[in-house]
Design a protein around this motif. Structure first.
Motif, PDB file in Angstrom:
ATOM      1  N   ILE A  56       0.037   1.069   5.885  1.00 32.51           N
ATOM      2  CA  ILE A  56       0.658   0.721   4.608  1.00 32.51           C
ATOM      3  C   ILE A  56      -0.355   0.987   3.491  1.00 32.51           C
ATOM      4  O   ILE A  56      -1.501   0.534   3.559  1.00 32.51           O
ATOM      5  CB  ILE A  56       1.105  -0.743   4.586  1.00 32.51           C
ATOM      6  N   PRO A 106      -0.870   0.337  -0.425  1.00 31.96           N
ATOM      7  CA  PRO A 106      -0.524  -0.170  -1.758  1.00 31.96           C
ATOM      8  C   PRO A 106      -1.006   0.835  -2.806  1.00 31.96           C
ATOM      9  O   PRO A 106      -2.205   1.081  -2.931  1.00 31.96           O
ATOM     10  CB  PRO A 106      -1.296  -1.491  -1.860  1.00 31.96           C
ATOM     11  N   ILE A 161       2.087  -4.908  -7.689  1.00 29.73           N
ATOM     12  CA  ILE A 161       2.929  -4.791  -6.498  1.00 29.73           C
ATOM     13  C   ILE A 161       3.062  -6.159  -5.836  1.00 29.73           C
ATOM     14  O   ILE A 161       2.055  -6.781  -5.487  1.00 29.73           O
ATOM     15  CB  ILE A 161       2.314  -3.790  -5.501  1.00 29.73           C
ATOM     16  N   ALA A 172       6.909  -6.777  -1.109  1.00 32.87           N
ATOM     17  CA  ALA A 172       7.197  -5.345  -0.934  1.00 32.87           C
ATOM     18  C   ALA A 172       6.345  -4.768   0.190  1.00 32.87           C
ATOM     19  O   ALA A 172       6.815  -3.940   0.986  1.00 32.87           O
ATOM     20  CB  ALA A 172       6.951  -4.597  -2.236  1.00 32.87           C
ATOM     21  N   LEU A 173       5.095  -5.176   0.264  1.00 33.94           N
ATOM     22  CA  LEU A 173       4.232  -4.729   1.352  1.00 33.94           C
ATOM     23  C   LEU A 173       4.714  -5.283   2.684  1.00 33.94           C
ATOM     24  O   LEU A 173       4.709  -4.582   3.705  1.00 33.94           O
ATOM     25  CB  LEU A 173       2.791  -5.168   1.089  1.00 33.94           C
ATOM     26  N   ALA A 211       7.497  -3.311   4.030  1.00 33.85           N
ATOM     27  CA  ALA A 211       7.020  -2.039   4.574  1.00 33.85           C
ATOM     28  C   ALA A 211       6.459  -2.227   5.985  1.00 33.85           C
ATOM     29  O   ALA A 211       6.694  -1.388   6.868  1.00 33.85           O
ATOM     30  CB  ALA A 211       5.963  -1.446   3.650  1.00 33.85           C
ATOM     31  N   LEU A 257       3.259   4.618   4.948  1.00 36.14           N
ATOM     32  CA  LEU A 257       4.208   4.118   3.957  1.00 36.14           C
ATOM     33  C   LEU A 257       3.480   3.752   2.670  1.00 36.14           C
ATOM     34  O   LEU A 257       2.837   2.703   2.590  1.00 36.14           O
ATOM     35  CB  LEU A 257       4.951   2.881   4.481  1.00 36.14           C
ATOM     36  N   VAL A 303       3.447   2.224  -0.966  1.00 37.01           N
ATOM     37  CA  VAL A 303       4.270   1.258  -1.714  1.00 37.01           C
ATOM     38  C   VAL A 303       3.786   1.280  -3.161  1.00 37.01           C
ATOM     39  O   VAL A 303       2.646   0.912  -3.451  1.00 37.01           O
ATOM     40  CB  VAL A 303       4.152  -0.158  -1.123  1.00 37.01           C
ATOM     41  N   TYR A 304       4.675   1.700  -4.062  1.00 40.41           N
ATOM     42  CA  TYR A 304       4.301   1.897  -5.458  1.00 40.41           C
ATOM     43  C   TYR A 304       4.633   0.661  -6.299  1.00 40.41           C
ATOM     44  O   TYR A 304       5.452  -0.179  -5.903  1.00 40.41           O
ATOM     45  CB  TYR A 304       5.037   3.109  -6.023  1.00 40.41           C
TER      46      TYR A 304
END
Length: 240
Positions: A179, A181, A203, A207-208, A211, A227, A229-230
């Protein structure tokens, strides 16, 4: 993994902000958690709320990692997954950081990952399906960030290690997820040092966590290895 229900998942660095969101997300999916932190007091409350054990382990040595994996196996009879969240953010430009900063960046982010993965792999190979995941950073995905050279190097090593591990595990039942970030994570410390406007772009740990769950549940017909994550998309504020 087809499901996380009743799977025994080790979560290291379990007292952190991101870890709290990950733990809640995996618990909602029915996983049985094992919380691991270098200070048991940091996870006692969470362990009680999730009705799960908490183990104290430094993970800076292979022996320590082996011992905590053995404890989990003794209590549950198996281990199905690892989510490794140990790792300090080390700030500073190259001409500002010190030798101790270098050691801290790589010891917490890379060394603990290597030892924990090495310790847990035999247990995971015995399962019909299993999973390993770690957290990298945007700098390891190609972003540049002045003043974070050591952190970028350490997280780059984390990502490279997990990519290579995934290649080594081809043909096995053990999946791997990384993952990334792609920005600053919403923690109490980060929010306190940012302006109100800048804080809108943080973030959220949830959201993390989503993921991590998505990566864990992938594998049939395709895998989610990396993955990013924006930060959230925000509506443009109208100037009147």
């Amino acid at each position: 993994m087809r499901t996380l229900r009743d799977k025994v998942i080790l979560i290291t660095g379990a007292g952190g902000t991101v870890a709290g969101a990950v733990e809640a997300a995996f618990r909602r999916e029915g996983a049985q958690l094992v919380l691991i932190d270098r200070e048991a007091v940091r996870v006692t409350g969470r362990a009680h709320s999730f009705n799960t054990p908490a183990f104290e382990a430094d993970l800076s040595s292979f022996g320590s990692a082996q011992a905590v994996v053995a404890q989990a196996e003794a209590q549950f009879g198996r281990v199905d997954g690892l989510v490794h969240l140990v790792g300090e953010v080390v700030m500073g430009r190259v001409d500002e950081v010190h030798e101790a900063d270098f050691e801290r960046a790589f010891a917490t982010n890379v060394q603990t990952l290597f030892y924990t993965v090495k310790a847990v792999l035999p247990a995971l190979r015995r399962r019909e399906e299993a999973f390993i995941a770690g957290i990298a950073a945007g700098e390891a995905y190609g972003e540049r960030a002045a003043g974070r050279s050591l952190f970028a190097a350490a997280k780059g090593a984390v990502a490279s290690f997990l990519r290579a591990l995934d290649a080594e595990l081809q043909g096995s039942h053990v999946g791997v997820g990384i993952i990334f970030p792609m920005g600053t994570v919403d923690t109490r410390t980060n929010r306190a040092r940012l302006s109100e406007e800048a804080a809108r772009h943080l973030i959220h740990p949830d959201a993390l966590a989503r993921a991590f769950v998505a990566a864990a549940l992938s594998g049939e017909g395709g895998t989610l290895l990396e993955l990013p994550v924006y930060p959230p998309r925000l509506p443009v504020r109208q100037v009147v």
